[in-house]
Motif scaffolding. Structure first.
Motif, PDB file in Angstrom:
ATOM      1  N   LYS A  86      56.748 111.105  51.805  1.00 49.60           N
ATOM      2  CA  LYS A  86      57.438 111.107  50.499  1.00 49.60           C
ATOM      3  C   LYS A  86      56.414 111.006  49.373  1.00 49.60           C
ATOM      4  O   LYS A  86      56.493 111.732  48.381  1.00 49.60           O
ATOM      5  N   ALA A  87      55.457 110.098  49.510  1.00 49.63           N
ATOM      6  CA  ALA A  87      54.452 109.872  48.457  1.00 49.63           C
ATOM      7  C   ALA A  87      53.591 111.114  48.259  1.00 49.63           C
ATOM      8  O   ALA A  87      53.262 111.478  47.123  1.00 49.63           O
ATOM      9  N   LEU A 121      43.940 111.692  53.525  1.00 45.80           N
ATOM     10  CA  LEU A 121      43.297 110.370  53.469  1.00 45.80           C
ATOM     11  C   LEU A 121      42.932 110.021  52.030  1.00 45.80           C
ATOM     12  O   LEU A 121      43.073 108.870  51.601  1.00 45.80           O
ATOM     13  N   GLU A 122      42.510 111.016  51.250  1.00 42.50           N
ATOM     14  CA  GLU A 122      42.155 110.771  49.837  1.00 42.50           C
ATOM     15  C   GLU A 122      43.383 110.352  49.052  1.00 42.50           C
ATOM     16  O   GLU A 122      43.371 109.351  48.331  1.00 42.50           O
ATOM     17  N   ILE A 123      44.488 111.122  49.181  1.00 45.82           N
ATOM     18  CA  ILE A 123      45.707 110.811  48.421  1.00 45.82           C
ATOM     19  C   ILE A 123      46.224 109.434  48.836  1.00 45.82           C
ATOM     20  O   ILE A 123      46.604 108.615  48.000  1.00 45.82           O
ATOM     21  N   SER A 124      46.202 109.141  50.139  1.00 47.69           N
ATOM     22  CA  SER A 124      46.689 107.851  50.621  1.00 47.69           C
ATOM     23  C   SER A 124      45.856 106.719  50.038  1.00 47.69           C
ATOM     24  O   SER A 124      46.393 105.685  49.642  1.00 47.69           O
ATOM     25  N   GLN A 172      44.140 106.807  47.223  1.00 53.85           N
ATOM     26  CA  GLN A 172      44.453 106.706  45.767  1.00 53.85           C
ATOM     27  C   GLN A 172      45.750 105.947  45.552  1.00 53.85           C
ATOM     28  O   GLN A 172      45.897 105.190  44.592  1.00 53.85           O
ATOM     29  N   LEU A 173      46.717 106.159  46.450  1.00 59.24           N
ATOM     30  CA  LEU A 173      48.023 105.524  46.273  1.00 59.24           C
ATOM     31  C   LEU A 173      48.082 104.144  46.922  1.00 59.24           C
ATOM     32  O   LEU A 173      49.122 103.482  46.924  1.00 59.24           O
ATOM     33  N   GLY A 174      46.973 103.722  47.511  1.00 52.43           N
ATOM     34  CA  GLY A 174      46.909 102.397  48.142  1.00 52.43           C
ATOM     35  C   GLY A 174      47.746 102.305  49.412  1.00 52.43           C
ATOM     36  O   GLY A 174      48.256 101.243  49.750  1.00 52.43           O
ATOM     37  N   LEU A 175      47.883 103.426  50.127  1.00 53.63           N
ATOM     38  CA  LEU A 175      48.707 103.427  51.362  1.00 53.63           C
ATOM     39  C   LEU A 175      47.842 103.182  52.594  1.00 53.63           C
ATOM     40  O   LEU A 175      46.686 103.508  52.634  1.00 53.63           O
TER      41      LEU A 175
END
Ligand code: 13P
Ligand code: SF4
Length: 331
Positions: free
Chosen positions: A151-152, A323-326, A328-331
């Motif tokens: 979703k994120a 992995l980069e987006i995760s 950045q979003l702190g996931l």
């Protein structure tokens, strides 16, 4: 010992007799130290494997661990696409899997040559692929996602961005509903999550009126509609631990019950039954791995994941993007 490659190709593992008096837990601990090896295990693995693992988690957690480990050897107790993902991220490390034939119906439902044609028919679309896919599909994708960040990741793209989502139509439909998008879905599905019985779950809910029904988003829409909570395996586990509720009907592969019971010994967990004569739902691919095969793959360093370098480099781009987006979003 001469490694019989044809035997591995045929069986998926080395069929070597193990001394029945051997303490496999102690032997595996010894091999971990000797070979500077780490065991990464998915939450669907059998209890003994979970108990000997250095890290147990969902697909995102496992990929993140694989990306940051300084071990020389990664023992991936999961299915092939997961171990392949670890190799994509770690070309210089040895990645072994207990059983090379531990596949995934979702991954198999999306052959790269067919998907390439599909993608070419929609040149204005970005491709987001669920991590349950082959390196060939990862190489044809722009961003990878897992059930915990899907979703994120979709929400991180502009609202008007056209998206193809592959290969899981059930996860894709759930993400469409949750994000208000209209992603084009590849027609793939997981054989385990597709066979939950609505009737049997309804009956269980009637018999256990206080139980919360929790489900993985790989389940079909009518099953998800009944769920009180939907999430990845790690999210389901965290929910059962952190909520004050004490009784759960669990709509995902039954291997996860081991950690649920371990983390909340006073709570009650009922596996959601499939549409056959079984009481719980096992993934035949995940369950090809056994403690014996974990020991053998560490001792003989086979079966090993090997990859074409050009394919690896191309597949790594979409995995890195996730992995980069995760991060950045702190996931
Ligand atoms: P997650 O562990 O990421 O929720 O995925 C479930 C699954 O089916 C893995 O194959
Ligand atoms: Fe694949 Fe489904 Fe098994 Fe997960 S549970 S490995 S998606 S077949």
């Amino acid at each position: 010992m001469l490694i019989a490659q044809n035997e591995i190709e045929e069986n998926g593992f080395l069929d070597v007799d193990i001394d029945p008096t051997l303490d496999l837990f102690a032997e595996i601990e010894r091999l971990k130290k000797e070979k500077n090896a780490i065991i990464l295990a998915h939450l669907y693995q059998e209890p003994d494997i979970q108990d000997i693992a250095d890290y147990i988690g969902d697909s995102l957690g496992l990929a993140q661990q694989a990306a940051k480990t300084d071990a020389d050897m990664i023992v991936f107790a999961g299915v092939h696409f997961m171990a392949e993902g670890a190799k994509i991220l770690n070309p210089s490390k040895k990645v072994v899997i207990p059983d090379l034939k531990a596949g995934c119906s979702l991954s198999e439902s999306c052959p790269p040559p067919l998907f390439k044609k599909f993608r070419e028919q929609h040149p204005d679309h970005i491709v987001i692929s669920y991590i349950n896919c082959s390196a060939g599909i990862k190489a044809l994708s722009d961003i990878i996602c897992t059930s915990s960040n899907a979703k994120a990741i979709v929400n991180s793209l502009p609202k008007d961005q056209k998206i193809i989502f592959a290969p899981d139509k059930n996860l894709g439909a759930w993400v469409n509903k949750e994000t208000g998008r209209d992603m084009l879905l590849w027609n793939g599905a997981c054989m385990v999550h597709e066979i939950f019985s609505l009737e049997k779950i309804t009956r269980l809910k009637v018999r256990h009126p206080n139980a919360k029904f929790i489900a993985h988003p790989e389940c079909e829409e009518p099953v998800l509609r009944m769920a009180d909570f939907i999430g990845s395996t790690t999210q389901l586990l965290a929910y059962t631990k952190n909520t004050p509720h004490t009784e759960f009907i669990v709509g995902t592969e039954a291997g996860i019950l081991h950690q649920m019971v371990k983390q909340s010994p006073d709570k009650t967990f009922i596996p959601a039954p499939p549409d056959n004569s079984c009481a719980c739902n096992d993934c035949p691919h995940m369950k090809r791995n056994t403690l014996e095969k974990v020991y053998l793959c560490m001792e003989y360093e086979q079966p090993e994941i090997l990859m074409d370098e050009e394919l690896r480099v191309q597949a790594k781009k979409s995995l890195d993007r996730m992995l980069e987006i995760s991060a950045q979003l702190g996931l």
